[in-house]
Design an enzyme around this catalytic site. Structure first.
Site, PDB file in Angstrom:
ATOM      1  N   CYS A  34      85.414  37.942  26.627  1.00  0.00           N
ATOM      2  CA  CYS A  34      83.934  38.942  26.182  1.00  0.00           C
ATOM      3  C   CYS A  34      83.167  39.039  27.507  1.00  0.00           C
ATOM      4  O   CYS A  34      82.159  39.824  27.522  1.00  0.00           O
ATOM      5  CB  CYS A  34      83.121  38.230  25.190  1.00  0.00           C
ATOM      6  SG  CYS A  34      82.488  36.777  25.243  1.00  0.00           S
ATOM      7  N   CYS A 103      81.330  31.978  20.427  1.00  0.00           N
ATOM      8  CA  CYS A 103      79.974  31.840  20.928  1.00  0.00           C
ATOM      9  C   CYS A 103      79.448  30.618  20.952  1.00  0.00           C
ATOM     10  O   CYS A 103      78.684  30.104  21.644  1.00  0.00           O
ATOM     11  CB  CYS A 103      78.921  32.964  20.616  1.00  0.00           C
ATOM     12  SG  CYS A 103      79.625  34.228  20.092  1.00  0.00           S
TER      13      CYS A 103
HETATM   14 FE1  FES Z   1      81.445  36.371  23.458  1.00  0.00          FE
HETATM   15 FE2  FES Z   1      79.559  35.986  22.089  1.00  0.00          FE
HETATM   16  S1  FES Z   1      80.729  37.779  21.927  1.00  0.00           S
HETATM   17  S2  FES Z   1      79.834  34.720  23.650  1.00  0.00           S
END
Ligand code: FES
Length: 132
Positions: A34, A103
């Site tokens: 991400c 996360c």
């Molecule tokens: Fe990757 Fe939150 S979407 S850390």
């Protein structure tokens, strides 16, 4: 709402955000998928985390996870802080959507890196993290 009230609260009013000037351990971790990056600063005195701050360049769950993680490790020994898992972060946040669970892993990883950075600076043996 897919996020719990706790996640929203920590996202809108993150605790311990910023840079700890007198930190003696700094950890950073990023999720290549991400692109989010988390940084945690710790001040350790007599094996206790007496100060902690974080910076996160990432999604709301990353901000909420790091915010609550700083609260969970403050005042703890290094051994206790090391044992903080992403599961406890999720629990303290009253849940995270499955696609956002990574996360909370980022928070666990960043704490491990900060503790090992402190241990390295103190010329202590590094601890083995089972997170990659
Ligand atoms: Fe990757 Fe939150 S979407 S850390």
């Amino acid at each position: 709402m897919i996020y719990s009230d706790k996640v929203m609260e920590h996202f809108y009013s993150p605790r311990n955000m910023g840079v700890l000037i007198d930190a003696n351990g700094i950890g950073e971790a990023g999720d290549p998928k991400c692109g989010d990056i988390m940084k945690i600063y710790i001040k350790v005195e007599s094996n206790i985390i007496t100060g902690v701050k974080f910076k996160a360049f990432g999604c709301g769950s990353a901000i909420a996870s790091s915010s609550i993680a700083t609260e969970l490790i403050k005042g703890k020994t290094l051994e206790e802080a090391w044992k903080l898992t992403n599961k406890s972060v999720i629990e303290a946040l009253q849940g995270l959507p499955v696609i956002k669970e990574h996360c909370s892993v980022l928070a666990e990883q960043t704490i491990h890196n900060a503790i090992n950075n402190y241990r390295k600076l103190q010329k202590l043996e590094l601890w083995e993290s089972n997170l990659k």
